[in-house]
Scaffold this motif. Structure first.
Motif, PDB file in Angstrom:
ATOM      1  N   GLN A   1       0.823  -1.215   0.000  1.00  0.00           N
ATOM      2  CA  GLN A   1       0.000   0.000   0.000  1.00  0.00           C
ATOM      3  C   GLN A   1       0.855   1.261   0.000  1.00  0.00           C
ATOM      4  O   GLN A   1       0.411   2.315  -0.433  1.00  0.00           O
ATOM      5  CB  GLN A   1      -0.922   0.003   1.230  1.00  0.00           C
TER       6      GLN A   1
ATOM      7  N   SER B   1      -5.070 -15.543   8.642  1.00  0.00           N
ATOM      8  CA  SER B   1      -6.011 -14.441   8.527  1.00  0.00           C
ATOM      9  C   SER B   1      -6.022 -13.533   9.752  1.00  0.00           C
ATOM     10  O   SER B   1      -6.543 -12.441   9.692  1.00  0.00           O
ATOM     11  CB  SER B   1      -7.410 -15.010   8.373  1.00  0.00           C
ATOM     12  N   ALA B   2      -5.473 -13.991  10.862  1.00  0.00           N
ATOM     13  CA  ALA B   2      -5.576 -13.253  12.126  1.00  0.00           C
ATOM     14  C   ALA B   2      -7.031 -12.983  12.482  1.00  0.00           C
ATOM     15  O   ALA B   2      -7.359 -11.932  13.046  1.00  0.00           O
ATOM     16  CB  ALA B   2      -4.794 -11.943  12.055  1.00  0.00           C
ATOM     17  N   ALA B   3      -7.905 -13.907  12.138  1.00  0.00           N
ATOM     18  CA  ALA B   3      -9.323 -13.742  12.493  1.00  0.00           C
ATOM     19  C   ALA B   3      -9.480 -13.738  14.007  1.00  0.00           C
ATOM     20  O   ALA B   3      -8.761 -14.441  14.707  1.00  0.00           O
ATOM     21  CB  ALA B   3     -10.136 -14.887  11.895  1.00  0.00           C
ATOM     22  N   PHE B   4     -10.417 -12.933  14.503  1.00  0.00           N
ATOM     23  CA  PHE B   4     -10.661 -13.000  15.946  1.00  0.00           C
ATOM     24  C   PHE B   4     -11.820 -13.958  16.231  1.00  0.00           C
ATOM     25  O   PHE B   4     -12.574 -14.322  15.325  1.00  0.00           O
ATOM     26  CB  PHE B   4     -10.875 -11.634  16.599  1.00  0.00           C
TER      27      PHE B   4
ATOM     28  N   PRO C   1     -14.125  -2.001   8.716  1.00  0.00           N
ATOM     29  CA  PRO C   1     -13.304  -1.584   7.576  1.00  0.00           C
ATOM     30  C   PRO C   1     -12.154  -2.541   7.282  1.00  0.00           C
ATOM     31  O   PRO C   1     -11.478  -2.385   6.271  1.00  0.00           O
ATOM     32  CB  PRO C   1     -12.775  -0.207   8.007  1.00  0.00           C
TER      33      PRO C   1
ATOM     34  N   GLY D   1     -11.512  -8.864   6.739  1.00  0.00           N
ATOM     35  CA  GLY D   1     -10.769 -10.138   6.729  1.00  0.00           C
ATOM     36  C   GLY D   1     -11.633 -11.296   6.284  1.00  0.00           C
ATOM     37  O   GLY D   1     -12.142 -11.319   5.165  1.00  0.00           O
TER      38      GLY D   1
ATOM     39  N   THR E   1     -15.734 -12.384  10.018  1.00  0.00           N
ATOM     40  CA  THR E   1     -16.276 -12.738  11.338  1.00  0.00           C
ATOM     41  C   THR E   1     -17.303 -11.705  11.808  1.00  0.00           C
ATOM     42  O   THR E   1     -18.350 -12.049  12.362  1.00  0.00           O
ATOM     43  CB  THR E   1     -15.145 -12.847  12.398  1.00  0.00           C
TER      44      THR E   1
ATOM     45  N   VAL F   1     -15.404  -3.923   4.619  1.00  0.00           N
ATOM     46  CA  VAL F   1     -14.469  -3.461   3.588  1.00  0.00           C
ATOM     47  C   VAL F   1     -13.209  -4.296   3.719  1.00  0.00           C
ATOM     48  O   VAL F   1     -12.711  -4.507   4.828  1.00  0.00           O
ATOM     49  CB  VAL F   1     -14.125  -1.968   3.777  1.00  0.00           C
ATOM     50  N   GLU F   2     -12.723  -4.776   2.599  1.00  0.00           N
ATOM     51  CA  GLU F   2     -11.531  -5.620   2.642  1.00  0.00           C
ATOM     52  C   GLU F   2     -10.720  -5.374   1.374  1.00  0.00           C
ATOM     53  O   GLU F   2     -11.252  -5.403   0.280  1.00  0.00           O
ATOM     54  CB  GLU F   2     -11.952  -7.097   2.764  1.00  0.00           C
ATOM     55  N   ILE F   3      -9.419  -5.157   1.558  1.00  0.00           N
ATOM     56  CA  ILE F   3      -8.566  -4.824   0.425  1.00  0.00           C
ATOM     57  C   ILE F   3      -8.228  -6.056  -0.405  1.00  0.00           C
ATOM     58  O   ILE F   3      -7.974  -5.958  -1.599  1.00  0.00           O
ATOM     59  CB  ILE F   3      -7.288  -4.113   0.948  1.00  0.00           C
ATOM     60  N   ASP F   4      -8.246  -7.216   0.214  1.00  0.00           N
ATOM     61  CA  ASP F   4      -7.814  -8.440  -0.463  1.00  0.00           C
ATOM     62  C   ASP F   4      -9.032  -9.176  -1.006  1.00  0.00           C
ATOM     63  O   ASP F   4      -9.694  -9.929  -0.295  1.00  0.00           O
ATOM     64  CB  ASP F   4      -7.042  -9.301   0.561  1.00  0.00           C
TER      65      ASP F   4
ATOM     66  N   LEU G   1     -10.252 -12.829  -0.546  1.00  0.00           N
ATOM     67  CA  LEU G   1     -10.933 -13.322   0.659  1.00  0.00           C
ATOM     68  C   LEU G   1     -12.445 -13.474   0.472  1.00  0.00           C
ATOM     69  O   LEU G   1     -13.124 -13.987   1.357  1.00  0.00           O
ATOM     70  CB  LEU G   1     -10.644 -12.395   1.851  1.00  0.00           C
TER      71      LEU G   1
ATOM     72  N   ALA H   1     -11.934   2.709   1.901  1.00  0.00           N
ATOM     73  CA  ALA H   1     -10.553   3.027   2.254  1.00  0.00           C
ATOM     74  C   ALA H   1      -9.674   2.780   1.033  1.00  0.00           C
ATOM     75  O   ALA H   1      -9.980   1.931   0.208  1.00  0.00           O
ATOM     76  CB  ALA H   1     -10.126   2.121   3.385  1.00  0.00           C
TER      77      ALA H   1
ATOM     78  N   GLY I   1      -9.384  -0.243  -1.192  1.00  0.00           N
ATOM     79  CA  GLY I   1     -10.253  -1.285  -0.639  1.00  0.00           C
ATOM     80  C   GLY I   1     -11.467  -1.520  -1.513  1.00  0.00           C
ATOM     81  O   GLY I   1     -11.912  -0.648  -2.236  1.00  0.00           O
TER      82      GLY I   1
HETATM   83  C1  LIG Z   1      -6.427  -8.585  11.130  1.00  0.00           C
HETATM   84  S1  LIG Z   1      -7.217  -8.877   9.607  1.00  0.00           S
HETATM   85  C2  LIG Z   1      -8.896  -8.849  10.073  1.00  0.00           C
HETATM   86  C3  LIG Z   1      -9.374 -10.178  10.523  1.00  0.00           C
HETATM   87  C4  LIG Z   1     -10.854 -10.158  10.845  1.00  0.00           C
HETATM   88  N1  LIG Z   1     -11.125  -9.494  12.103  1.00  0.00           N
HETATM   89  C5  LIG Z   1     -11.398 -11.595  10.884  1.00  0.00           C
HETATM   90  O1  LIG Z   1     -11.966 -12.015  11.914  1.00  0.00           O
HETATM   91  O2  LIG Z   1     -11.233 -12.298   9.890  1.00  0.00           O
HETATM   92  C6  LIG Z   1      -7.017  -7.342   8.778  1.00  0.00           C
HETATM   93  C7  LIG Z   1      -7.574  -7.323   7.356  1.00  0.00           C
HETATM   94  O3  LIG Z   1      -7.520  -5.979   6.877  1.00  0.00           O
HETATM   95  C8  LIG Z   1      -7.216  -5.993   5.503  1.00  0.00           C
HETATM   96  N2  LIG Z   1      -6.699  -4.649   5.121  1.00  0.00           N
HETATM   97  C9  LIG Z   1      -5.483  -4.140   5.331  1.00  0.00           C
HETATM   98  N3  LIG Z   1      -5.420  -2.864   4.900  1.00  0.00           N
HETATM   99  C10 LIG Z   1      -6.647  -2.551   4.416  1.00  0.00           C
HETATM  100  C11 LIG Z   1      -7.231  -1.366   3.872  1.00  0.00           C
HETATM  101  N4  LIG Z   1      -6.505  -0.271   3.697  1.00  0.00           N
HETATM  102  N5  LIG Z   1      -8.531  -1.392   3.516  1.00  0.00           N
HETATM  103  C12 LIG Z   1      -9.279  -2.514   3.690  1.00  0.00           C
HETATM  104  N6  LIG Z   1      -8.786  -3.659   4.219  1.00  0.00           N
HETATM  105  C13 LIG Z   1      -7.476  -3.682   4.569  1.00  0.00           C
HETATM  106  C14 LIG Z   1      -6.217  -7.133   5.357  1.00  0.00           C
HETATM  107  O4  LIG Z   1      -6.165  -7.646   4.033  1.00  0.00           O
HETATM  108  C15 LIG Z   1      -6.772  -8.160   6.377  1.00  0.00           C
HETATM  109  O5  LIG Z   1      -7.617  -9.098   5.751  1.00  0.00           O
END
Ligand SMILES: C[S@@+](CC[C@H](N)C(=O)[O-])C[C@H]1O[C@@H](n2cnc3c(N)ncnc32)[C@H](O)[C@@H]1O
Length: 373
Positions: free
Chosen positions: A12, A179-182, A204, A207, A210, A225-228, A231, A341, A344
């Motif tokens: 980014q 994924s670092a999902a919570f 925002p 991921g 969740t 909102v998710e940049i990837d 997913l 974002a 995103g």
């Molecule tokens: C820590 S993970 C979130 C995990 C989520 N809480 C779950 O339970 O799956 C952070 C996510 O934010 C996304 N991300 C990072 N920068 C971003 C941006 N600028 N806009 C949108 N998503 C973004 C990443 O690709 C990643 O999937």
């Protein structure tokens, strides 16, 4: 400043890559937070007055160019929200389950170069503007029916959450921990603590989705909102689990309440109030209108980036039109859809439709519940 996100940030913002390559940890930290600041600005823009923003964040320790230090993400994010004019509310410390509780870093048994391990993350809580007001009869009714039980309040509003024993991450076998999902319980609790039926929840950084699953389970609309965009498939899979997981959670809340009532009656006597809908005793007047919405189905809409949740049972006003964010002073979700974002894509949103109430099987519980038990 969490190592697993270095690449995502570096893509980014090339200066972040340069700072990391140059071993300039403090600059990389600040640049990463400048990227996050842009998202916090969007959050501030779309949230309604009185609405709450929760940020789950851990601090990080790293050795860069031979220097070990803490990068305090949570304090930097608090600063960002303060600058945006939010009020800081008391935060929650989430005590993480760790496989190695005795693990230590640094100089082993020798002073003075050993470091305490990071075994917690924060859930920072901020409020935009003053206290939210609920003026109209409809707003009051939605708020009252979204209340939580007295005993849940005592538990949820502790500033220390230990989620051992609660359902952890929703399952996606291909994903493991990348994924670092919570855990589902985190957004589920927060949504119940800080929003009401008819609100729209925004995540925002969605991921694996969740938050969308938790919002559907809690009877709220949501925008993620998710940049990837890779997913999207995972999100569809996770959100698909919302019916089962959500109904199990509603069932466990009702069962837990009934056993709280039974224990209370045994040790202290009768509770003073009765829930209007379920007919069981509750501790306070505020719990009289609590009602849950069981999920019937959650399906992808014709627009593949959105889901539609249907609820079964009674109509307490969750029908068409009652979920409009503007009506309930929730976030201007369409704004963030138009202008997500940086980089995103909005790839998941969910909106409750129809009416709500018992998960399948709970009529039985109601019929043979505390009164006969
Ligand atoms: C820590 S993970 C979130 C995990 C989520 N809480 C779950 O339970 O799956 C952070 C996510 O934010 C996304 N991300 C990072 N920068 C971003 C941006 N600028 N806009 C949108 N998503 C973004 C990443 O690709 C990643 O999937």
């Amino acid at each position: 400043m969490i190592q697993m996100w270095d690449d995502s940030f570096a893509v980014q913002s090339p200066p972040i890559r340069a700072a990391l390559d140059a071993g300039n940890g403090i600059r990389a930290f600040e640049l990463m937070h400048s990227e996050l600041d842009k998202v916090w600005r969007e959050v501030e823009r779309v949230l309604g007055d009185g609405c709450i923003a929760c940020v789950n964040i851990g601090d990080a320790t790293r050795t860069i160019c031979g220097r070990f230090r803490l990068y305090s993400n949570h304090s930097r994010i608090i600063q960002a929200f303060v600058r945006l004019g939010f009020d800081v509310l008391p935060a929650v410390v989430w005590k993480k389950t760790t496989n190695a509780p005795n693990k230590f870093m640094g100089s082993g048994m020798l002073p003075a170069g050993a470091y305490v391990t990071l075994e917690h993350e924060y859930i920072l809580v901020f409020r935009k503007g003053g206290k939210r007001s609920f003026r109209s009869e409809d707003e009051k009714r939605l708020r009252n029916s979204s209340a939580f039980f007295w005993e849940e309040r005592n538990h949820w509003f502790s500033d220390m959450w230990d989620l051992k024993g609660v359902r952890q991450k929703l399952i996606n076998p291909g994903l493991r921990d990348r994924s670092a999902a919570f855990p589902f319980e985190i957004p589920y609790r927060l949504i119940n603590m800080y929003s009401v039926y008819g609100d729209t929840v925004l995540d925002p950084f969605v991921g694996t989705g969740t938050t969308i699953a938790a919002a559907a389970a809690a009877g709220r609309s949501s925008i993620g909102v998710e940049i990837d965009s890779a997913l999207l498939r995972v999100i569809a899979d996770i959100v698909g689990q919302a019916v089962q997981v959500g109904n199990e959670r509603i069932t466990s809340r009702l069962r837990d309440h009934l056993s709280f009532v039974a224990d209370y009656q045994k040790s202290k006597g009768d509770l003073k109030h009765v829930n209007d809908y379920y007919g069981f005793p509750v501790m306070t007047k505020q719990e009289r209108e609590i009602v849950f919405h069981a999920l019937d189905t959650i399906e992808r809409s014709p627009d593949p980036s959105s889901f539609c949740t249907r609820y079964s049972g009674l109509d307490i006003g969750m029908g068409e039109g009652s979920c409009e964010p503007s009506r309930l002073h929730s976030g201007d979700a369409t704004g963030i859809q138009r202008r997500p974002a940086k980089g995103g894509n909005v790839i998941g949103s969910s909106r409750p439709e129809g009416k709500g109430v018992y998960p399948a099987g709970l009529e039985k519980l109601n019929a043979s519940g505390w009164t006969e038990g």
